[in-house]
Design a protein around this motif. Sequence first.
Motif, PDB file in Angstrom:
ATOM      1  N   VAL A 291      40.255  22.890 -14.686  1.00 35.12           N
ATOM      2  CA  VAL A 291      39.210  22.198 -13.933  1.00 35.12           C
ATOM      3  C   VAL A 291      38.365  23.203 -13.175  1.00 35.12           C
ATOM      4  O   VAL A 291      38.872  23.944 -12.322  1.00 35.12           O
ATOM      5  CB  VAL A 291      39.823  21.178 -12.951  1.00 35.12           C
ATOM      6  N   THR A 292      37.065  23.236 -13.489  1.00 36.30           N
ATOM      7  CA  THR A 292      36.145  24.142 -12.801  1.00 36.30           C
ATOM      8  C   THR A 292      34.962  23.370 -12.208  1.00 36.30           C
ATOM      9  O   THR A 292      33.895  23.935 -11.997  1.00 36.30           O
ATOM     10  CB  THR A 292      35.620  25.218 -13.772  1.00 36.30           C
TER      11      THR A 292
ATOM     12  N   HIS B 132      38.733  12.517  -7.102  1.00 33.78           N
ATOM     13  CA  HIS B 132      39.920  11.915  -7.715  1.00 33.78           C
ATOM     14  C   HIS B 132      39.706  11.598  -9.199  1.00 33.78           C
ATOM     15  O   HIS B 132      40.228  10.612  -9.721  1.00 33.78           O
ATOM     16  CB  HIS B 132      40.352  10.663  -6.958  1.00 33.78           C
ATOM     17  N   LEU B 133      38.954  12.478  -9.857  1.00 30.75           N
ATOM     18  CA  LEU B 133      38.761  12.329 -11.301  1.00 30.75           C
ATOM     19  C   LEU B 133      40.090  12.417 -12.037  1.00 30.75           C
ATOM     20  O   LEU B 133      40.304  11.745 -13.052  1.00 30.75           O
ATOM     21  CB  LEU B 133      37.815  13.428 -11.800  1.00 30.75           C
ATOM     22  N   PHE B 134      40.989  13.246 -11.517  1.00 32.18           N
ATOM     23  CA  PHE B 134      42.320  13.380 -12.107  1.00 32.18           C
ATOM     24  C   PHE B 134      43.337  12.658 -11.240  1.00 32.18           C
ATOM     25  O   PHE B 134      43.558  13.018 -10.085  1.00 32.18           O
ATOM     26  CB  PHE B 134      42.705  14.860 -12.249  1.00 32.18           C
TER      27      PHE B 134
ATOM     28  N   ILE C 278      40.881  25.167 -10.205  1.00 30.34           N
ATOM     29  CA  ILE C 278      40.238  26.137  -9.308  1.00 30.34           C
ATOM     30  C   ILE C 278      38.914  25.567  -8.794  1.00 30.34           C
ATOM     31  O   ILE C 278      38.127  26.298  -8.202  1.00 30.34           O
ATOM     32  CB  ILE C 278      40.022  27.509  -9.992  1.00 30.34           C
ATOM     33  N   GLY C 279      38.689  24.251  -9.035  1.00 28.95           N
ATOM     34  CA  GLY C 279      37.439  23.624  -8.624  1.00 28.95           C
ATOM     35  C   GLY C 279      37.474  23.246  -7.158  1.00 28.95           C
ATOM     36  O   GLY C 279      37.172  24.051  -6.277  1.00 28.95           O
ATOM     37  N   ARG C 280      37.882  22.018  -6.888  1.00 29.46           N
ATOM     38  CA  ARG C 280      38.072  21.532  -5.526  1.00 29.46           C
ATOM     39  C   ARG C 280      39.312  20.649  -5.504  1.00 29.46           C
ATOM     40  O   ARG C 280      39.567  19.895  -6.442  1.00 29.46           O
ATOM     41  CB  ARG C 280      36.853  20.740  -5.030  1.00 29.46           C
ATOM     42  N   GLY C 281      40.066  20.715  -4.410  1.00 28.95           N
ATOM     43  CA  GLY C 281      41.312  19.981  -4.330  1.00 28.95           C
ATOM     44  C   GLY C 281      41.136  18.478  -4.428  1.00 28.95           C
ATOM     45  O   GLY C 281      41.956  17.772  -5.022  1.00 28.95           O
ATOM     46  N   GLU C 282      40.032  17.958  -3.869  1.00 28.57           N
ATOM     47  CA  GLU C 282      39.831  16.512  -3.838  1.00 28.57           C
ATOM     48  C   GLU C 282      39.495  15.929  -5.207  1.00 28.57           C
ATOM     49  O   GLU C 282      39.423  14.705  -5.358  1.00 28.57           O
ATOM     50  CB  GLU C 282      38.713  16.164  -2.844  1.00 28.57           C
ATOM     51  N   ILE C 283      39.285  16.776  -6.196  1.00 29.25           N
ATOM     52  CA  ILE C 283      39.075  16.279  -7.562  1.00 29.25           C
ATOM     53  C   ILE C 283      40.370  15.678  -8.109  1.00 29.25           C
ATOM     54  O   ILE C 283      40.348  14.845  -9.004  1.00 29.25           O
ATOM     55  CB  ILE C 283      38.573  17.425  -8.468  1.00 29.25           C
ATOM     56  N   VAL C 284      41.485  16.068  -7.524  1.00 30.36           N
ATOM     57  CA  VAL C 284      42.800  15.640  -7.980  1.00 30.36           C
ATOM     58  C   VAL C 284      43.454  14.759  -6.918  1.00 30.36           C
ATOM     59  O   VAL C 284      43.448  15.104  -5.730  1.00 30.36           O
ATOM     60  CB  VAL C 284      43.708  16.858  -8.260  1.00 30.36           C
ATOM     61  N   LYS C 285      44.015  13.643  -7.344  1.00 28.93           N
ATOM     62  CA  LYS C 285      44.834  12.834  -6.451  1.00 28.93           C
ATOM     63  C   LYS C 285      46.202  13.503  -6.398  1.00 28.93           C
ATOM     64  O   LYS C 285      47.000  13.397  -7.318  1.00 28.93           O
ATOM     65  CB  LYS C 285      44.945  11.394  -6.971  1.00 28.93           C
TER      66      LYS C 285
END
Length: 320
Positions: free
Chosen positions: A200-201, A210-212, A229-236
């Motif tokens: 994830v970039t 929360h895409l993931f 390595i993108g942003r933490g909030e992209i992941v739940k």
Amino acid sequence: MNSRKLLITHPLHSSLLEKIQSTFSDWKIIHALTKDDWKEHLIDSEIIVGWKSSFDLESIIQNDQLKWIQTWSAGVNSLPLDQLSKKNIYITSANGVHSYPISETIFALLLGLTRNIHTYVRNQQTKKWDGTDIKLEAHKKTIGIIGVGAIGLETAKIAKAFGMHVIGVRNSRKATDYVDELYTSDQLNEVLPICDYVVVTLPLTDDTYHLFQKEQFQQMKKSAFFINIGRGEIVKENDLIDALTSGEILGAGLDVFETEPLHQSSPLWDLENVIITPHTSGSTEHYSSRVIEEIFLLNANHYLKEETLPLNLVDYQKGY
């Protein structure tokens, strides 16, 4: 008549300051590294190089001279975009500065997980000789790069040196070097089941928040590694922890987290199938020179001619 003012809030070598002064020859250049030093200049600087979370937002909003902010980061989600957009202030990011160090970190995490280096480092602390759990290799595997910008492209380039099949996910499906297949973001769940590595970039936006989560980790191979390595909030994050502990995915390399610093109570610290780095994937000895020489000064030549800034101009609608 008062001189036009440029405020710089990051440490810079004298050679870079000289280049800036040469470009802005009749401007007043303020190099202020502490809050006490910069606060009085927030109200009347035309250009600010370096955004600080400790800036007094009210001074920024009241500054009718402010026309351009050059950030020190690729992401701009920490800036008050709504307020700045109302004032039509140019924002340019540091996107592109990170492609070498972050792509190196991606492969350090990828190879470390694949070749079990993280386990051996722990074993070294107790002088334990154990090579029983080593079988994987990265060559010829499939890597899914979620976000094919400058970082994603450099990662794809390295992946091809390993003979990897490269799948890219981005908004445009226009063909690009080093990427074998391109998908759009609404096809993410079609891509995940065929990837051995998911990288994830992406920047953080309303669309990527929360895409993931649980559904995406369930789509991945049980033998797959996840790298963010993108942003933490992209992941739940709790869903990721569940996926790692239940065996839905094999492991993860994480440089970013929903809350930073990562809280000491987080289960991620203790998971043996996780490598953690403290949001340092973009750190490099060349950071400042690249921001100034490869982005800011090139844009400055156009700004001073009242032309459109060609590099890294943030689209307020997109959030990046």
